[in-house]
Motif scaffolding. Structure first.
Motif, PDB file in Angstrom:
ATOM      1  N   THR A 105      18.784  32.083  33.957  1.00 49.46           N
ATOM      2  CA  THR A 105      18.475  31.144  32.774  1.00 49.46           C
ATOM      3  C   THR A 105      17.169  31.870  33.083  1.00 49.46           C
ATOM      4  O   THR A 105      16.908  32.145  31.321  1.00 49.46           O
TER       5      THR A 105
ATOM      6  N   LEU B 262      12.752  27.181  28.423  1.00 48.38           N
ATOM      7  CA  LEU B 262      12.516  27.847  27.087  1.00 48.38           C
ATOM      8  C   LEU B 262      11.290  27.092  26.178  1.00 48.38           C
ATOM      9  O   LEU B 262      10.035  28.094  26.082  1.00 48.38           O
TER      10      LEU B 262
ATOM     11  N   GLU C 236      16.150  38.724  27.681  1.00 48.50           N
ATOM     12  CA  GLU C 236      17.162  39.006  26.622  1.00 48.50           C
ATOM     13  C   GLU C 236      16.604  38.440  24.867  1.00 48.50           C
ATOM     14  O   GLU C 236      16.990  38.725  23.586  1.00 48.50           O
ATOM     15  N   SER C 237      15.984  36.875  24.793  1.00 43.64           N
ATOM     16  CA  SER C 237      16.018  36.346  23.958  1.00 43.64           C
ATOM     17  C   SER C 237      14.478  37.022  22.901  1.00 43.64           C
ATOM     18  O   SER C 237      14.319  36.431  21.711  1.00 43.64           O
TER      19      SER C 237
ATOM     20  N   VAL D 218      17.521  35.396  31.286  1.00 42.73           N
ATOM     21  CA  VAL D 218      18.106  35.226  29.921  1.00 42.73           C
ATOM     22  C   VAL D 218      16.926  35.244  29.244  1.00 42.73           C
ATOM     23  O   VAL D 218      16.241  36.563  27.761  1.00 42.73           O
ATOM     24  N   ILE D 219      16.018  34.407  29.365  1.00 42.18           N
ATOM     25  CA  ILE D 219      14.971  33.712  28.468  1.00 42.18           C
ATOM     26  C   ILE D 219      13.921  35.203  28.694  1.00 42.18           C
ATOM     27  O   ILE D 219      13.471  35.411  27.975  1.00 42.18           O
TER      28      ILE D 219
ATOM     29  N   VAL E  56      11.361  37.137  23.164  1.00 38.13           N
ATOM     30  CA  VAL E  56      10.679  35.133  23.322  1.00 38.13           C
ATOM     31  C   VAL E  56       8.883  35.644  23.516  1.00 38.13           C
ATOM     32  O   VAL E  56       7.837  35.441  23.743  1.00 38.13           O
TER      33      VAL E  56
ATOM     34  N   ALA F 191      18.295  25.129  30.895  1.00 37.99           N
ATOM     35  CA  ALA F 191      17.635  26.470  29.516  1.00 37.99           C
ATOM     36  C   ALA F 191      16.666  25.974  28.621  1.00 37.99           C
ATOM     37  O   ALA F 191      15.061  26.863  28.092  1.00 37.99           O
TER      38      ALA F 191
END
Lengths: 552, 140
Positions: free
Chosen positions: A379, A346, A386-387, A382-383, A389, A342
């Protein structure tokens, strides 16, 4: 002025406090062993010129990304590499993936195919269909892509040494489907220099391999214009133990070598450079990896524009795929690998990748389970979703630390470029074992730091679970794959026009001895079902083989 | 005999380009005072054993990450016995499942090291083997 004085005073005070305060007895260098200062300030960027060094996303020198909108426009492609047993099984998997909505396919080949050997070669014993699909002749390729609309999906192929004739088989398959070459899309790895440096799958000496690559670039720029002819790869260099700066430097130097060879062969740089793409590793040192990826874009753009005179902005773009670092994963406490992956993923996203493969947690031990593959894909999601970024392009741009690291990466790469030039270029350097020895030195330094315990690998040299029993699962091999493949190869050899095969292999040898582009005679060979190994052997008669002096 | 450096022949058999580990071990064993001959990639068992005889090596180390460890280690061991160098140590490492490891040890093969093994531990294992061997020779 008063403000400046205050700032100087504040900095002096901070430094005093820093040295008088408590400092852990720890290693404060990066994973690659780079010194890191405790704080970065505007003083580190005294010569920094945002217009010159950064620009805007989608603008020269592309430090901040290759697209103006970056991930607001389009998220990176989540491309998971996979391979399996027979041509039929691979075809079934492709149909399954396409039905699930995937738009790109990625072909993994078995070991004999990667070395340009037929399934019945003595060295192939026990290896057929193990790590990917076995392809001996056009007949296998026809099965792999049976009822797959090659004009609509993009097809990546991870193959290097025999890439030209495997690609010829792919083109011949498209031909049989009635798909014109100019509609075919995808990426061929086709990066032989990193094979000599790191992965070690070659057939001939470097020069004839480079000629095949140039021939393919020339052929594709005219006839298969949508295909990425090469994926210049740092991934394997890093996995072999290089530092981040070495990965960056050797990969880009490989890229420059391909450009120089093609230009020397008479190609216009703008006719092929837009189809060059890259493949980098993302390791555990978060900021170092981001800096590496940002530096890659800036260096490539500067060299292509300033040194090689490319005029088309698309030629300046360093577009890349990233895979998280397989070598960072541990067999011990494998669940921790989810966290490592993860962080690495990222970093790849903050570094502005175009596509990404996240490793599964069990990859240090075996081919991944379905559950582990799903977590790896989640994974990325999610990045992505959700994150937060992805809302912003190059979010770390302007950070004193990131910009300093990016500059340092560029300086170190330039130092390596000078060294390589003094050695007579990348090919001469490879023959002298220079990149190989540099990588081994770094791998050894890292291993010593692990052994001393100054670098951490959780579960391996620190925080070991004494109760853990390390179990390596036995690879399950379908025992029918090899005999089935050998049977098909025998049948193809029996049913084809042997005379035509001999004639065309002779013609290929003649072209190889001369200077003609080798792709048309290769196409002629594969159309009459000459095998991968027969083509390899014919070309070896002209080009010879290569044995690496064992450097360490 | 006691002053002589331990001589180790290292090799990668088969179609397996993963040479990071074997090269790190080569450097580490040199640093531990041993003499190392690294044969390189795509070595056949015959070539490995011939080199060990020619070099009069004390130890043969194989690195196998391709899954073909059973075939490779067994064949090298057979050839060592055939050529009368069965008293030398055959050791190595790679991705080797426990079950296979146990079977190979039963065949007279030394310790096999897996992912995460400590490089100093490997060197110490070889040194200890060499010491017990020369101690054994001295007694007889």
């Amino acid at each position: 002025m008063t403000k400046n004085r205050d700032d100087t005073d504040n900095k002096a005070l901070w430094l005093k406090n820093y040295w008088e305060g408590r400092l852990r007895d720890a290693d404060f260098t990066t994973l690659s062993g780079q010194e890191v200062e405790p704080l970065y300030t505007p003083d580190h960027l005294a010569d920094f010129d945002p217009d010159r060094d950064l620009g805007y996303p989608g603008q020269y020198p592309y430090t901040r990304g290759v697209h103006a909108s970056m991930y607001r426009g389009r998220l990176w492609t989540k491309r998971q590499f996979a391979g399996m047993g027979t041509a039929e099984q691979t075809n079934q998997r492709f149909h399954f993936l396409l039905e699930k909505g995937q738009t790109g396919l990625s072909v993994a080949f078995d070991n004999p195919t990667l070395y340009g050997r037929d399934s019945d070669h003595p060295l192939s014993l026990g290896e057929v269909g193990k790590t990917g699909v076995a392809v001996d002749t056009l007949a296998d390729m026809e099965i792999v892509f049976d009822r797959i609309p090659l004009g609509d999906v993009s097809t990546s192929m991870t193959i290097n040494a025999p890439a030209a004739w495997i690609f010829a088989m792919f083109l011949a398959t498209a031909e049989k489907q009635g798909i014109p070459f100019d509609r075919i899309r995808g990426t061929l790895q086709n990066d032989i220099l990193k094979e000599f440096i790191a992965q070690k799958e070659w057939i001939f000496p470097p020069e004839p391999h480079l000629r095949l690559i140039t021939d393919l670039m020339a052929f594709c720029s005219e006839q298969v214009p949508q295909y990425n002819t090469i994926s210049i790869s740092g991934y394997h260099i890093r996995e072999a133990g290089s530092t981040a700066a070495q990965e960056l430097a050797f990969t880009l130097a490989d890229g420059f070598t391909y450009v120089e060879k093609a230009v020397a062969a008479g190609l216009d740089v703008d006719s092929f450079a837009p189809r060059l793409s890259f493949f980098f590793n993302s390791h555990l040192d978060f900021f170092e990896e981001i800096a590496k990826l940002r530096a890659a874009r800036r260096i490539w753009a500067r060299h292509l524009r300033e040194k090689y005179g490319a005029r088309n902005p698309r030629s300046w773009l360093c577009r890349f795929h990233v895979q998280t670092a397989g070598c960072s994963l541990t067999a011990q406490q494998p669940e921790n690998n989810i966290v490592r992956t993860a962080l690495e993923a990222l970093a790849a996203v903050l570094g502005g990748c175009q596509s990404l493969h996240t490793n599964s947690m069990d990859e240090a031990l075996a081919l991944p389970s379905e559950k582990a593959v799903e977590i790896a894909l989640r994974t990325q999601q999610v990045i992505a979703f959700e994150s937060g970024v992805t809302n912003i392009a190059d979010p770390l741009g302007g950070s004193y630390f990131i910009e300093t690291l990016t500059n340092r990466m560029e300086e170190q790469a330039e130092e390596y470029f000078s060294k390589l030039e003094r050695l007579g270029g990348m090919v001469a350097a490879i023959e002298q074992g220079f990149p190989q020895k540099e990588i081994t030195r770094s791998a050894y330094e890292y291993q010593k730091a692990i052994s001393r315990g100054t670098k951490y690998h959780i579960g391996v040299n620190h925080f070991i679970n004494e109760q853990e029993k390390l179990e390596i699962p036995v690879l399950e091999i379908d025992e029918n794959v090899e005999p089935d493949q050998l049977r098909r190869l025998t049948e193809v050899r029996r049913d084809r026009d042997t005379n035509a095969v001999q004639l065309r292999l002779e013609a290929l040898k003649k072209s190889a001895a001369g200077r003609d582009n080798l792709i048309p005679p290769l196409l002629e060979c594969v159309r009459v079902y000459a095998s991968v190994g027969e083509i390899t052997d014919s070309l070896i008669k002209v080009f010879g083989t290569y044995r690496e002096p064992p450097f360490y | 005999m006691s002053g002589k450096k331990i001589k180790v022949v290292l090799a990668k058999p088969g179609l397996d380009g993963h040479d990071r580990g074997v090269k790190v071990i080569a450097r580490s064993l040199v640093e531990h005072g041993m003499e190392v001959v690294y044969l390189g990639l795509q070595q056949t068992p015959e070539a490995i054993v011939n080199a060990a005889i020619e070099e009069d090596a004390d130890v043969i180390g194989l690195s196998v990450l391709s899954g073909s460890h059973m075939t490779q280690f067994k064949r090298v061991r057979e050839l060592m016995l055939e050529h009368g160098i069965g008293d030398r140590l055959l050791t190595g490492g790679g991705i080797i499942p426990d079950k296979d490891r146990d079977r190979l040890v039963e065949l007279g093969i030394g310790r096999l090291f897996g992912p995460g093994a400590d490089i100093d531990e490997i060197a110490n294992y070889i040194k200890e083997w060499a010491e017990s061997r020369s101690a054994g020779t001295a007694e007889t």
